[in-house]
Design an enzyme around this catalytic site. Structure first.
Site, mmCIF file in Angstrom:
data_model
loop_
_atom_site.group_PDB
_atom_site.id
_atom_site.type_symbol
_atom_site.label_atom_id
_atom_site.label_comp_id
_atom_site.label_asym_id
_atom_site.label_seq_id
_atom_site.Cartn_x
_atom_site.Cartn_y
_atom_site.Cartn_z
ATOM 1 N N LYS A 1 5.365 -4.064 -5.441
ATOM 2 C CA LYS A 1 4.716 -5.238 -6.048
ATOM 3 C C LYS A 1 5.687 -6.038 -6.887
ATOM 4 C CE LYS A 1 -0.186 -4.263 -5.868
ATOM 5 N NZ LYS A 1 -1.441 -4.123 -6.574
ATOM 6 N N LYS B 1 1.365 -0.149 6.124
ATOM 7 C CA LYS B 1 -0.091 -0.027 5.967
ATOM 8 C C LYS B 1 -0.761 -1.395 6.100
ATOM 9 C CE LYS B 1 -1.124 -0.725 1.112
ATOM 10 N NZ LYS B 1 -1.967 -0.466 -0.011
ATOM 11 N N LYS C 1 -4.409 -6.360 2.492
ATOM 12 C CA LYS C 1 -5.092 -7.653 2.405
ATOM 13 C C LYS C 1 -4.148 -8.756 1.947
ATOM 14 C CE LYS C 1 -7.232 -5.560 -1.568
ATOM 15 N NZ LYS C 1 -8.508 -5.048 -1.987
HETATM 16 P P1 TYM Z 1 -6.906 -0.681 -3.528
HETATM 17 O O1 TYM Z 1 -7.864 -1.664 -4.110
HETATM 18 O O2 TYM Z 1 -5.557 -1.154 -3.137
HETATM 19 O O3 TYM Z 1 -7.546 0.041 -2.284
HETATM 20 C C1 TYM Z 1 -8.832 0.650 -2.373
HETATM 21 C C2 TYM Z 1 -8.887 1.905 -1.526
HETATM 22 O O4 TYM Z 1 -8.615 1.581 -0.169
HETATM 23 C C3 TYM Z 1 -7.584 2.431 0.319
HETATM 24 N N1 TYM Z 1 -6.771 1.685 1.293
HETATM 25 C C4 TYM Z 1 -6.470 2.138 2.506
HETATM 26 N N2 TYM Z 1 -6.794 3.271 3.148
HETATM 27 C C5 TYM Z 1 -6.344 3.427 4.402
HETATM 28 N N3 TYM Z 1 -5.584 2.508 5.051
HETATM 29 C C6 TYM Z 1 -5.227 1.358 4.438
HETATM 30 N N4 TYM Z 1 -4.497 0.469 5.092
HETATM 31 C C7 TYM Z 1 -5.671 1.128 3.111
HETATM 32 N N5 TYM Z 1 -5.517 0.116 2.218
HETATM 33 C C8 TYM Z 1 -6.192 0.477 1.114
HETATM 34 C C9 TYM Z 1 -6.772 2.801 -0.918
HETATM 35 O O5 TYM Z 1 -6.047 3.988 -0.735
HETATM 36 C C10 TYM Z 1 -7.871 2.947 -1.949
HETATM 37 O O6 TYM Z 1 -8.452 4.241 -1.861
HETATM 38 N N6 TYM Z 1 -5.238 1.737 -7.551
HETATM 39 C C11 TYM Z 1 -6.315 1.685 -6.601
HETATM 40 C C12 TYM Z 1 -7.665 1.427 -7.242
HETATM 41 C C13 TYM Z 1 -8.029 2.373 -8.336
HETATM 42 C C14 TYM Z 1 -8.491 3.704 -8.160
HETATM 43 C C15 TYM Z 1 -8.750 4.179 -9.466
HETATM 44 C C16 TYM Z 1 -8.701 4.505 -7.043
HETATM 45 C C17 TYM Z 1 -8.017 2.102 -9.664
HETATM 46 N N7 TYM Z 1 -8.453 3.184 -10.337
HETATM 47 C C18 TYM Z 1 -9.224 5.481 -9.679
HETATM 48 C C19 TYM Z 1 -9.172 5.816 -7.264
HETATM 49 C C20 TYM Z 1 -9.419 6.268 -8.558
HETATM 50 C C21 TYM Z 1 -6.043 0.552 -5.629
HETATM 51 O O7 TYM Z 1 -5.304 -0.353 -5.897
HETATM 52 O O8 TYM Z 1 -6.781 0.575 -4.510
#
Ligand code: TYM
Length: 334
Positions: free
Chosen positions: A117, A199, A202
């Site tokens: 990032k 991966k 978005k």
């Molecule tokens: P974020 O918002 O980027 O993504 C949300 C969830 O989607 C999963 N994910 C994917 N899984 C499989 N293939 C992909 N291409 C893919 N892209 C996204 C992510 O692994 C995630 O589970 N930091 C986290 C949000 C967060 C969080 C937490 C998660 C904040 N606090 C506490 C768990 C527990 C994030 O940015 O997810």
């Protein structure tokens, strides 16, 4: 409001930024809906995390409501799951500060998401981007979480949360439950349709690289048709054929079929058929969710009520942990 019977706790969250991809759905939300009922489940909309990258306020509010509507449309009942807004529970930011004082610069510098990032947003490498995983640790540890269902890309962050929990437990004993990651059978890593080594994200500049859960059937067909494969012409589930493997993952996640059943179905078939059937399966999987979404998202009062009610429930439980932490680190109780 207090949980009388102590069930194991599940915690996860998604950032309300941009579209919700099928990576978010298959990697996270779909697994959340299939977890057994014997857990207390918290699913947050992590808006505090989202402002580590500049957001347009109006868009952020819209994305927040969309994400909540999507949680419900995908099958998370707000009466059985605590669906809430991270920023409405002030304990998250407060615990994050305390945990910041127990996390090392070296640990945070090693986080691959920070490196990615900060490369992507070179003009805005803010301190929040750097301490992002500490806030994520606070999210998880506040609720004495047992299991964290996430996609593969969050593995490093979860490991850090565990390290922080263990560190504080060693110093103050018995403060936090040490959480475990939970990955679904497949779908933990849905790849970009254009560069299947990466991966699906978005924030990809190429809109053909990702599929939104709200994409129309024609868009889904079109994106899958253009998905990068290879020149081998054989359907195998192997890392040597990342594009084909990714299509198979999407197919398997969209149907109830196992990997073996899918491989049998596509044996001896060309990529055209694989793509067509993958698009059909994905469209069929998303269609009922999209219909529900359209209905729910129109009811703003209902969505606001859910956030208010569930935010209060979350805060009540979060406060129990925070109070304990403040006492143990030596803050005077007043
Ligand atoms: P974020 O918002 O980027 O993504 C949300 C969830 O989607 C999963 N994910 C994917 N899984 C499989 N293939 C992909 N291409 C893919 N892209 C996204 C992510 O692994 C995630 O589970 N930091 C986290 C949000 C967060 C969080 C937490 C998660 C904040 N606090 C506490 C768990 C527990 C994030 O940015 O997810």
């Amino acid at each position: 409001m207090e949980n009388q019977e102590k069930k194991p706790v599940i915690y996860s969250g998604i950032q309300p930024t941009g579209v919700i991809t099928i990576g978010n759905y298959f990697g996270a939300v779909k697994n959340w809906t299939q977890l057994p009922e014997q857990y207390d489940c918290y699913y947050s909309i992590v808006d505090l995390h989202s402002i580590t990258v500049r957001q347009e306020p109006k868009k952020l509010r819209e994305n927040t409501k969309n994400l909540l509507a999507f949680y419900i449309a995908a099958g998370l009942d707000p009466k059985q799951n605590i669906l809430y807004l991270q920023s409405s529970v002030r304990q998250h930011a407060e615990l994050a500060w305390i945990l910041n004082c127990f996390t090392y610069m070296g640990e945070l510098s090693r986080m691959t998401q920070f490196k990615d990032k900060s490369q992507k947003h070179g003009e805005n490498i803010n301190a929040g981007l750097f301490t992002y995983p500490v806030l994520m640790a606070a999210d998880i540890l506040l609720y004495q979480t047992d299991l964290v269902p996430i996609g593969d890309d969050q593995k490093q962050h979860l490991e850090l949360a565990r390290d922080i929990a263990i560190r504080l437990n060693n110093e103050y004993s018995g403060l936090f439950k040490v959480p475990e990651a939970y990955y679904g059978k497949v779908g933990a890593r849905i790849k970009s349709l254009q560069e299947p080594e990466k991966k699906m994200s978005k924030s990809d500049e190429n809109v053909n690289a990702f599929i939104s859960v709200l994409d129309e059937p024609a868009q889904i067909r079109n994106k899958i048709k253009r998905a990068v494969t290879d020149s081998l012409g054989e359907v195998n589930y192997t890392d040597d054929q990342p594009g084909v493997k990714n299509l198979l993952d999407i197919y398997i996640c969209s149907t109830k079929e196992t990997k073996e059943q899918a491989l049998e179905k596509f044996a001896g078939q060309g990529y055209g058929y694989l793509k067509e059937e993958t698009a059909n399966a994905l469209i069929a999987e998303l269609e009922p969710i999209q219909k529900e979404f359209a209905r729910i998202v129109a009811d703003k009062a209902y969505l606001e009520e859910i956030l208010k009610e569930n935010g209060q429930k979350a805060a009540y439980n979060a406060e129990k942990t925070l109070r304990k932490v403040k006492k143990k680190v030596g803050f005077l109780e007043i």
